[in-house]
Design a protein around this motif. Structure first.
Motif, short mmCIF file in Angstrom:
data_model
loop_
_atom_site.label_atom_id
_atom_site.label_comp_id
_atom_site.label_asym_id
_atom_site.label_seq_id
_atom_site.Cartn_x
_atom_site.Cartn_y
_atom_site.Cartn_z
N GLY A 231 0.76 -1.30 0.07
CA GLY A 231 -0.21 0.02 -0.06
C GLY A 231 0.74 1.32 0.03
O GLY A 231 2.05 1.27 0.46
N ILE B 49 -10.69 -1.79 -0.79
CA ILE B 49 -9.64 -1.42 0.14
C ILE B 49 -9.76 -1.49 1.69
O ILE B 49 -10.77 -1.31 2.22
N GLY C 260 -11.07 -1.56 7.34
CA GLY C 260 -11.29 -1.12 5.90
C GLY C 260 -12.39 0.01 5.85
O GLY C 260 -13.09 0.35 6.80
N GLN D 82 -6.71 3.78 -3.66
CA GLN D 82 -6.07 3.84 -2.32
C GLN D 82 -6.13 5.70 -2.14
O GLN D 82 -6.18 5.95 -1.30
N SER E 189 -9.27 6.13 -0.66
CA SER E 189 -9.26 5.97 0.73
C SER E 189 -8.32 6.87 1.54
O SER E 189 -8.91 7.22 2.90
N LEU F 191 -1.42 6.47 2.51
CA LEU F 191 -2.61 5.64 2.98
C LEU F 191 -2.21 5.16 4.31
O LEU F 191 -3.17 5.10 5.21
N LYS F 192 -1.00 4.63 4.45
CA LYS F 192 -0.60 4.06 5.62
C LYS F 192 -0.63 5.17 6.88
O LYS F 192 -0.95 4.78 7.85
N VAL G 13 -2.08 -2.80 3.32
CA VAL G 13 -3.21 -2.45 2.92
C VAL G 13 -3.42 -3.73 1.67
O VAL G 13 -2.58 -3.78 1.02
N TYR H 146 -7.33 -3.53 5.13
CA TYR H 146 -6.12 -3.32 5.82
C TYR H 146 -5.95 -4.36 6.97
O TYR H 146 -7.01 -4.86 7.69
N ILE I 113 -4.00 5.94 7.87
CA ILE I 113 -4.72 4.78 8.73
C ILE I 113 -4.00 4.81 10.36
O ILE I 113 -4.56 4.48 11.18
#
Length: 394
Positions: free
Chosen positions: A68, A246, A234, A275, A278, A72-73, A95, A248, A76
């Motif tokens: 991922g 998407i 998710g 992604q 998201s 995005l990480k 992800v 995770y 999260i």
């Protein structure tokens, strides 16, 4: 040609089967109300669609890292800090192409032949099948209706063997909507710590809780439990992004690394544009998440009171997700059926309402109906079921 043994043992999804039958009837011109949906009936919020479109137009259409995108990480990580006060590193997050794929990849990375995974019943239909695909053995423990379908630490302790590798915890639950309290989670977590069993905490419905209830993650209760837990989550249910795929996993770095290596040889990476959508979902919330949650709660409160008036029905009022899981055994018996599955078949054929039989979730006396549809359709569906039962039981 002979197929692999791993696929020959799979049980077909009861949800997909009833959906296919309902679709067949609709195409034949029948007025069918489908209550089998496992997805919100709202469109994805516009700000998420706009972000994905903008990323696509900017040329972000290529491969990403297998685990991922870093932004995005980071989104999260921020979400975990804000919602559960848990801190993860980017190396502790993967992800995936949906939460289902995160679970599948986890079991493939974790299990060897004969390893046991404890699964409370009622369960989401894919848990045991994914365990079997990884050559593991599903071991079931009954969440009793009298205890809101939740298991006790004593039940968990009694089910553990030398082969137990993991325990699946789904709160809020699909199909029951049950929600474990902080105290209940701590008691179950302590059993897992005692026996060094990995907790697989599926929290995909965490944003959909009602009646003033609060979702608690077992991983937030102590550093030891955080280390012992893999969280699966998710954007599918919370942001109405089921088709974006998407999801995770977050947890132990060595497990996440193994999952990432495996994903690099299966999916390459989650869909790039999804992604970026998201990232916006977590960073730019416009209030849509709460609006959808409130709409589900309104439907639940209105429809539940109507549902429990159906002769032969009893139902634990759920505290989360968007499903009702009534016990229909008495209603089926009153109507002259030997089992609930046959009753469900005729409800679809004659009353034109598609329910999902509880047998697919390990609870053959129950049925699952989704209130992820309009209130008008829900009320009409319940009226049809009520009429069907009363006419058949005369």
């Amino acid at each position: 040609m002979k197929l692999a043994k791993r696929v020959s043992t799979l049980t077909p999804s009861s949800t997909l089967a009833i959906t296919a039958k309902a679709k067949e009837l609709k195409e034949a011109g029948h007025d069918v109300i489908g209550l089998g949906a496992g997805e919100p009936d709202f469109n994805t919020p516009q700000y998420i669609i706009d972000a994905a479109m903008k990323a696509t137009e900017a040329g972000n259409t290529k491969y990403t890292p297998a685990g991922g995108l870093q932004p995005l990480k980071e989104s999260i990580i921020k979400k975990f800090q804000n919602d559960q006060n848990i801190t993860y590193k980017a190396s502790e997050i993967i992800v995936c192409s949906g939460a289902k794929h995160a679970l599948y990849t986890l079991f493939q990375a974790l299990l060897d032949e004969g390893d046991e995974v404890i699964i409370p019943t009622p369960y989401w239909v894919s848990y045991p099948e994914q365990v079997k695909l990884a050559e593991g053995t599903p071991v079931y423990v009954e969440g009793k209706e009298s205890n809101d379908f939740k298991i006790t630490p004593e039940q968990l302790e009694a089910t553990i063997t030398a082969k137990t590798k993991a325990f699946i915890l789904n709160s809020p639950s699909n199909p029951t909507g049950s929600l474990y309290t902080k105290e209940e989670l701590k008691a179950l977590g302590d059993v897992c710590l005692k026996h060094d069993i990995l907790i697989v905490s599926d929290e995909i419905y965490e944003k959909l809780v009602y009646g003033g209830a609060k979702h608690v993650s077992v991983a937030e209760l102590s550093p030891e439990l955080k280390e012992q837990t893999i969280i699966i989550n998710g954007v599918s249910k919370s942001h109405s992004m089921t088709g974006w795929r998407i999801g995770y996993a977050a947890g132990n770095e060595a497990i996440i690394k193994a999952m990432t290596n495996l994903a690099s040889h299966s999916t390459s990476n989650p869909t790039t544009m999804a992604q970026y959508g998201s990232i916006a979902a977590y960073n730019e919330d416009d209030g849509s998440v709460e609006k959808m949650r409130a709409a589900f709660e309104e439907r639940l409160d209105k429809v539940y009171e109507q549902l429990i008036k159906i002769p032969g029905f009893s139902c634990v009022k759920p505290k989360g997700a968007f499903y009702l899981f009534p016990n229909a055994k008495e209603a089926a018996t009153m109507c002259g059926y030997d089992n609930v599955d046959d009753w469900v078949t005729d409800v679809l054929e004659e009353a034109k309402v598609a329910l999902v039989p509880g047998s697919g979730f390990g609870a053959p006396d129950n049925v699952r109906l989704s209130y992820a549809t309009s209130l008008d359709l829900l009320e009409e569906a319940i009226r049809r079921i009520d009429t069907f039962v009363r006419n058949k039981s005369k």
